[in-house]
Design a protein around this motif. Sequence first.
Motif, PDB file in Angstrom:
ATOM      1  N   TRP A  72       0.843  -1.195   0.000  1.00  0.00           N
ATOM      2  CA  TRP A  72       0.000   0.000   0.000  1.00  0.00           C
ATOM      3  C   TRP A  72       0.878   1.245   0.000  1.00  0.00           C
ATOM      4  O   TRP A  72       1.852   1.320   0.752  1.00  0.00           O
ATOM      5  CB  TRP A  72      -0.914   0.012   1.229  1.00  0.00           C
ATOM      6  CG  TRP A  72      -2.023  -0.988   1.129  1.00  0.00           C
ATOM      7  CD1 TRP A  72      -1.914  -2.347   1.222  1.00  0.00           C
ATOM      8  CD2 TRP A  72      -3.404  -0.720   0.893  1.00  0.00           C
ATOM      9  NE1 TRP A  72      -3.138  -2.941   1.067  1.00  0.00           N
ATOM     10  CE2 TRP A  72      -4.070  -1.973   0.863  1.00  0.00           C
ATOM     11  CE3 TRP A  72      -4.139   0.447   0.726  1.00  0.00           C
ATOM     12  CZ2 TRP A  72      -5.449  -2.069   0.658  1.00  0.00           C
ATOM     13  CZ3 TRP A  72      -5.513   0.343   0.522  1.00  0.00           C
ATOM     14  CH2 TRP A  72      -6.161  -0.902   0.489  1.00  0.00           C
ATOM     15  N   ILE A  73       0.520   2.209  -0.842  1.00  0.00           N
ATOM     16  CA  ILE A  73       1.144   3.526  -0.838  1.00  0.00           C
ATOM     17  C   ILE A  73       0.076   4.521  -0.388  1.00  0.00           C
ATOM     18  O   ILE A  73      -0.944   4.687  -1.073  1.00  0.00           O
ATOM     19  CB  ILE A  73       1.697   3.903  -2.224  1.00  0.00           C
ATOM     20  CG1 ILE A  73       2.795   2.919  -2.640  1.00  0.00           C
ATOM     21  CG2 ILE A  73       2.224   5.330  -2.226  1.00  0.00           C
ATOM     22  CD1 ILE A  73       3.333   3.149  -4.046  1.00  0.00           C
ATOM     23  N   LEU A  74       0.278   5.144   0.759  1.00  0.00           N
ATOM     24  CA  LEU A  74      -0.753   5.975   1.375  1.00  0.00           C
ATOM     25  C   LEU A  74      -0.317   7.431   1.469  1.00  0.00           C
ATOM     26  O   LEU A  74       0.753   7.736   2.010  1.00  0.00           O
ATOM     27  CB  LEU A  74      -1.071   5.490   2.798  1.00  0.00           C
ATOM     28  CG  LEU A  74      -1.401   4.017   3.018  1.00  0.00           C
ATOM     29  CD1 LEU A  74      -1.697   3.775   4.501  1.00  0.00           C
ATOM     30  CD2 LEU A  74      -2.587   3.599   2.162  1.00  0.00           C
ATOM     31  N   ASP A  75      -1.177   8.328   0.972  1.00  0.00           N
ATOM     32  CA  ASP A  75      -1.004   9.742   1.256  1.00  0.00           C
ATOM     33  C   ASP A  75      -1.553   9.998   2.656  1.00  0.00           C
ATOM     34  O   ASP A  75      -2.421   9.264   3.140  1.00  0.00           O
ATOM     35  CB  ASP A  75      -1.766  10.578   0.216  1.00  0.00           C
ATOM     36  CG  ASP A  75      -1.560  12.077   0.403  1.00  0.00           C
ATOM     37  OD1 ASP A  75      -0.520  12.478   0.973  1.00  0.00           O
ATOM     38  OD2 ASP A  75      -2.434  12.850  -0.030  1.00  0.00           O
ATOM     39  N   ILE A  76      -1.045  11.017   3.324  1.00  0.00           N
ATOM     40  CA  ILE A  76      -1.521  11.339   4.672  1.00  0.00           C
ATOM     41  C   ILE A  76      -2.714  12.287   4.639  1.00  0.00           C
ATOM     42  O   ILE A  76      -3.728  12.064   5.286  1.00  0.00           O
ATOM     43  CB  ILE A  76      -0.382  11.976   5.513  1.00  0.00           C
ATOM     44  CG1 ILE A  76       0.690  10.929   5.798  1.00  0.00           C
ATOM     45  CG2 ILE A  76      -0.929  12.536   6.829  1.00  0.00           C
ATOM     46  CD1 ILE A  76       0.193   9.717   6.539  1.00  0.00           C
ATOM     47  N   MET A  77      -2.605  13.345   3.845  1.00  0.00           N
ATOM     48  CA  MET A  77      -3.638  14.387   3.837  1.00  0.00           C
ATOM     49  C   MET A  77      -4.730  14.005   2.845  1.00  0.00           C
ATOM     50  O   MET A  77      -4.712  14.399   1.678  1.00  0.00           O
ATOM     51  CB  MET A  77      -3.004  15.731   3.504  1.00  0.00           C
ATOM     52  CG  MET A  77      -1.932  16.136   4.506  1.00  0.00           C
ATOM     53  SD  MET A  77      -0.986  17.606   4.046  1.00  0.00           S
ATOM     54  CE  MET A  77      -2.249  18.868   4.211  1.00  0.00           C
ATOM     55  N   LEU A  78      -5.687  13.227   3.343  1.00  0.00           N
ATOM     56  CA  LEU A  78      -6.802  12.752   2.547  1.00  0.00           C
ATOM     57  C   LEU A  78      -8.109  13.344   3.072  1.00  0.00           C
ATOM     58  O   LEU A  78      -8.203  13.678   4.257  1.00  0.00           O
ATOM     59  CB  LEU A  78      -6.882  11.225   2.608  1.00  0.00           C
ATOM     60  CG  LEU A  78      -5.713  10.436   2.004  1.00  0.00           C
ATOM     61  CD1 LEU A  78      -5.807   8.978   2.417  1.00  0.00           C
ATOM     62  CD2 LEU A  78      -5.699  10.572   0.489  1.00  0.00           C
ATOM     63  N   ILE A  92       4.042   2.118   2.365  1.00  0.00           N
ATOM     64  CA  ILE A  92       4.871   3.303   2.149  1.00  0.00           C
ATOM     65  C   ILE A  92       3.983   4.525   2.277  1.00  0.00           C
ATOM     66  O   ILE A  92       2.940   4.614   1.623  1.00  0.00           O
ATOM     67  CB  ILE A  92       5.546   3.285   0.767  1.00  0.00           C
ATOM     68  CG1 ILE A  92       6.514   2.105   0.643  1.00  0.00           C
ATOM     69  CG2 ILE A  92       6.295   4.599   0.516  1.00  0.00           C
ATOM     70  CD1 ILE A  92       7.178   1.995  -0.721  1.00  0.00           C
ATOM     71  N   ILE A  93       4.376   5.453   3.117  1.00  0.00           N
ATOM     72  CA  ILE A  93       3.638   6.695   3.303  1.00  0.00           C
ATOM     73  C   ILE A  93       4.268   7.783   2.440  1.00  0.00           C
ATOM     74  O   ILE A  93       5.490   7.952   2.433  1.00  0.00           O
ATOM     75  CB  ILE A  93       3.640   7.122   4.780  1.00  0.00           C
ATOM     76  CG1 ILE A  93       2.861   6.105   5.628  1.00  0.00           C
ATOM     77  CG2 ILE A  93       3.059   8.517   4.948  1.00  0.00           C
ATOM     78  CD1 ILE A  93       2.949   6.344   7.110  1.00  0.00           C
ATOM     79  N   ILE A  94       3.427   8.518   1.694  1.00  0.00           N
ATOM     80  CA  ILE A  94       3.900   9.679   0.938  1.00  0.00           C
ATOM     81  C   ILE A  94       3.144  10.897   1.459  1.00  0.00           C
ATOM     82  O   ILE A  94       1.937  10.850   1.664  1.00  0.00           O
ATOM     83  CB  ILE A  94       3.697   9.500  -0.575  1.00  0.00           C
ATOM     84  CG1 ILE A  94       2.244   9.188  -0.928  1.00  0.00           C
ATOM     85  CG2 ILE A  94       4.608   8.401  -1.120  1.00  0.00           C
ATOM     86  CD1 ILE A  94       1.966   9.133  -2.424  1.00  0.00           C
ATOM     87  N   SER A  95       3.854  11.981   1.700  1.00  0.00           N
ATOM     88  CA  SER A  95       3.200  13.126   2.321  1.00  0.00           C
ATOM     89  C   SER A  95       3.977  14.405   2.089  1.00  0.00           C
ATOM     90  O   SER A  95       5.204  14.396   1.962  1.00  0.00           O
ATOM     91  CB  SER A  95       3.069  12.889   3.841  1.00  0.00           C
ATOM     92  OG  SER A  95       2.503  14.032   4.464  1.00  0.00           O
ATOM     93  N   ALA A  96       3.237  15.524   2.028  1.00  0.00           N
ATOM     94  CA  ALA A  96       3.864  16.841   1.959  1.00  0.00           C
ATOM     95  C   ALA A  96       4.366  17.275   3.333  1.00  0.00           C
ATOM     96  O   ALA A  96       5.120  18.239   3.446  1.00  0.00           O
ATOM     97  CB  ALA A  96       2.872  17.869   1.423  1.00  0.00           C
ATOM     98  N   LYS A  97       3.958  16.547   4.371  1.00  0.00           N
ATOM     99  CA  LYS A  97       4.420  16.869   5.722  1.00  0.00           C
ATOM    100  C   LYS A  97       5.856  16.369   5.885  1.00  0.00           C
ATOM    101  O   LYS A  97       6.100  15.161   5.820  1.00  0.00           O
ATOM    102  CB  LYS A  97       3.512  16.212   6.769  1.00  0.00           C
ATOM    103  CG  LYS A  97       2.089  16.745   6.774  1.00  0.00           C
ATOM    104  CD  LYS A  97       1.289  16.142   7.920  1.00  0.00           C
ATOM    105  CE  LYS A  97      -0.094  16.778   8.035  1.00  0.00           C
ATOM    106  NZ  LYS A  97      -0.842  16.258   9.204  1.00  0.00           N
ATOM    107  N   ASP A  98       6.782  17.303   6.091  1.00  0.00           N
ATOM    108  CA  ASP A  98       8.187  16.898   6.127  1.00  0.00           C
ATOM    109  C   ASP A  98       8.859  17.124   7.476  1.00  0.00           C
ATOM    110  O   ASP A  98      10.080  17.003   7.601  1.00  0.00           O
ATOM    111  CB  ASP A  98       8.983  17.647   5.042  1.00  0.00           C
ATOM    112  CG  ASP A  98       8.926  19.157   5.222  1.00  0.00           C
ATOM    113  OD1 ASP A  98       8.243  19.627   6.159  1.00  0.00           O
ATOM    114  OD2 ASP A  98       9.570  19.871   4.428  1.00  0.00           O
TER     115      ASP A  98
END
Length: 232
Positions: free
Chosen positions: A52-58, A79-85
């Motif tokens: 699973w590849i998951l965005d955080i801000m949904l 795997i998490i993908i996010s603009a939160k760094d």
Amino acid sequence: MIQAKVAIVEDDANIQNIVQAYLQKDGYETVVMDNAEDAWDYWNSGKSADMWILDIMLPGMDGYELCKKIRDTSDVPIIIISAKDEEIDKILGLELGGDDYLTKPFSPRELVARVKRLFKRVTVQREPQVEKEELQIGELIVKLDDRRIVWAGAEVEVTAKEFDMLSIFVRNQNRAFSREELLKKVWGEDYFGSDRAVDDLIKRLRKKLDGLPIETVWGYGYRMRSASEDES
């Protein structure tokens, strides 16, 4: 040739299309959803995905909650993908069960490389066990042949990483392990997440196995007391 199916949960259509195109070009089957509710329904329907590849801000349920829900019942790679760094965001994602965390904007090629590396690590970890033995310490029995855990006479369901962690401790009673050592042994040499993942896994084990003799070595890591030490 199709290698595996990857579920992509991302509400940005442009990122969806790019990630899907690169994964398909590399031979992966993909399924795409733009919100966590649909993803959770997909999961509960019994339909499978190998990663699973998951965005955080949904919209609605966020990726953190979805990650936790999936991880509570499965060791499927995430795997998490996010603009939160911020570091705290990465730590939270890994503590909730993410195997990797990639910050936007990212190179699609880097994401594909991480997908490959994570699949490779999971394949190695899931290779059939050849050992035919049981390890025991006090009320804990680790059955190596079929990867089962018995605690206080009752079988307890654990994830693959929880089983691996318990096996390490039972094999090495009274030895203190640093968080870094445990991270490499359980998650693999190429894992580059936070060692807070170790703390989270130990916390889950203590919750499932009340009274488990794993103790914190402050400022260092953890060790498991031997049965003889408990009796003395």
